[in-house]
Design a protein around this motif. Sequence first.
Motif: not given
Ligand SMILES: NC(=O)c1ccc[n+]([C@@H]2O[C@H](COP(=O)([O-])OP(=O)(O)OC[C@H]3O[C@@H](n4cnc5c(N)ncnc54)[C@H](O)[C@@H]3O)[C@@H](O)[C@H]2O)c1
Length: 517
Positions: A92, A69, A11, A252, A136, A73
């Motif tokens: 993280d 936090i 994405l 994850t 979370s 990603g």
């Molecule tokens: N707006 C957009 O275009 C877009 C794109 C991608 C993701 N997102 C959103 O962003 C959020 C993250 O998605 P992602 O793709 O980056 O996922 P990801 O798994 O790649 O990254 C999430 C990060 O959060 C960390 N994490 C998880 N639980 C945690 C906690 N309790 N405390 C601290 N760190 C924690 C993980 O270790 C990881 O580094 C989601 O809600 C997703 O829907 C939005």
Amino acid sequence: MVQEYKNQGNLNSLLNHYNIKIMAAINNSRREFLKRTAVATAAISIVPSFAVSGLGHRAPSDKLNIVGIGIGGKGHPNLVGMNTENIVGLCDVDWKYAQNCFNEFPKAKRFQDWRKMFDEISNSFDGVMVATADHSHAIIAATALTMGKHVYCQKPLTHSVYESRLLTKLAAKHQVATQMGNQGNSGDGVRKVCEWIWNGEIGEIKEVHAWTDRPIWPQGLQRPAAMTPPDTLNWDLFIGTAPTRPFNTIYTPWNWRGWWDFGTGAFGDMACHVLDPVYQSLKLGYPEKVSGSSTQVNTESAPQAETVEFDFPAREAVKNQKMPAVKVFWYDGGILPRRPDLLPEGENLMADGLGGLIFVGSKDTMITGCGGFNARLLSGRVPNVTEYLRRVSGAIGYVDGPHEQDWIRACKESLENRIEGTSHFGYSGPFNEMVLMGVLAIRLQSLNKTLIWDAQNMRFTNISPTEELKIVTTDEFKIIDGHPHFNTQYAKFNALEAANGYIKHTYREGWKLPAMP
Ligand SMILES: NC(=O)c1ccc[n+]([C@@H]2O[C@H](COP(=O)([O-])OP(=O)(O)OC[C@H]3O[C@@H](n4cnc5c(N)ncnc54)[C@H](O)[C@@H]3O)[C@@H](O)[C@H]2O)c1
């Protein structure tokens, strides 16, 4: 740029493909925007959020102090989009995955547990950026709001309807600046859709179709075997509020999206982008009925393809445009709506690689890409409507930066003069409830009924206390001696208790949300 963000999966790669194409234009307009913001900042006597929230006093010209936090990603580009300010803390649960972001902001203090970060440095920051797995978001954002911190929280805003209602109310109570991270919401597409509809160009809209090709991550899965988590990951902190379960690499990073305890499937992931122009232009409010149908759904993981139908009652007219009762249809997993008669043969409804919308009106039919981009009327007529809604400079496509900067602008404005962020929780909280209703419709589909929703009290009114909900747990299919053999096992639940648990989760021992104001 691609290298930097590539770990966010397809994405984001796709979104970055958009970004790269327009990067030169964005950089220019973003520099312009920041310049203009700086000028505006000097001119309108900004009161720092510290003073607004009573946490201390700072000179108006001060930068915000922000903590991030969930930074491995999407949180990383979100923070880059905020790097006009001081990034003072990074948290993280997975320090290996977070390393790139740690390197980007070497001066920020590092944490694994956000509660520890809040305890130790709460006096040093004004705002919190949350981009953890969906389950979370609420506990972190709600805690930050009660501390009077401004909050930027990724989409979907929360994992349950109750949590969305809570964040909406807490944001209003604590009067801080908020923004859900559906960055397309800052774009011109959604504004143009609103202006055309409110100008009567499409007429009365009673039917909308919305779609995405997601999921592009695994869904429809059964629980995998236990593995030992790596030393760099605190699995217990990742689980957080959810029921505990053994680690497996499948959860994850990233793939938590497809698991009910952590994510919201394709609907929750993409509807905050795709449905945003529908929710905003039609001022939908709360649905009164919802029903869902999908490929096999089980107790663990979201299905591979879903359709959902929402019924919204008539709403007040907007600028003389009547808003009659409307049905909103959702399709994901590659399923597309029926092609409108006037749609040219060969036209690909998934041309933008994200999704799209069809608004069926009494006067015309409007078709758009995800986020309301490239809106056009199927009649071929081009409306001549003067733009009047506030534009966010540089917000083209799904680029990161302008949406974050819109939140930063709102954080810095005094309460009396604040123009809320475009996706502030007063808007995105109720919108996110609609998105999560879609997830509920899918999870409750084996009740075989259209669910009637009492939005005020956050409950379905047509599930009886004795009704049973039967959901697949495991499903095997084998050919033995040329004959198909099925072994499908089900779990049975009290339907009302299950529905109420999906609407308001029971958190794991040791985790508690702030009270509903
Ligand atoms: N707006 C957009 O275009 C877009 C794109 C991608 C993701 N997102 C959103 O962003 C959020 C993250 O998605 P992602 O793709 O980056 O996922 P990801 O798994 O790649 O990254 C999430 C990060 O959060 C960390 N994490 C998880 N639980 C945690 C906690 N309790 N405390 C601290 N760190 C924690 C993980 O270790 C990881 O580094 C989601 O809600 C997703 O829907 C939005």
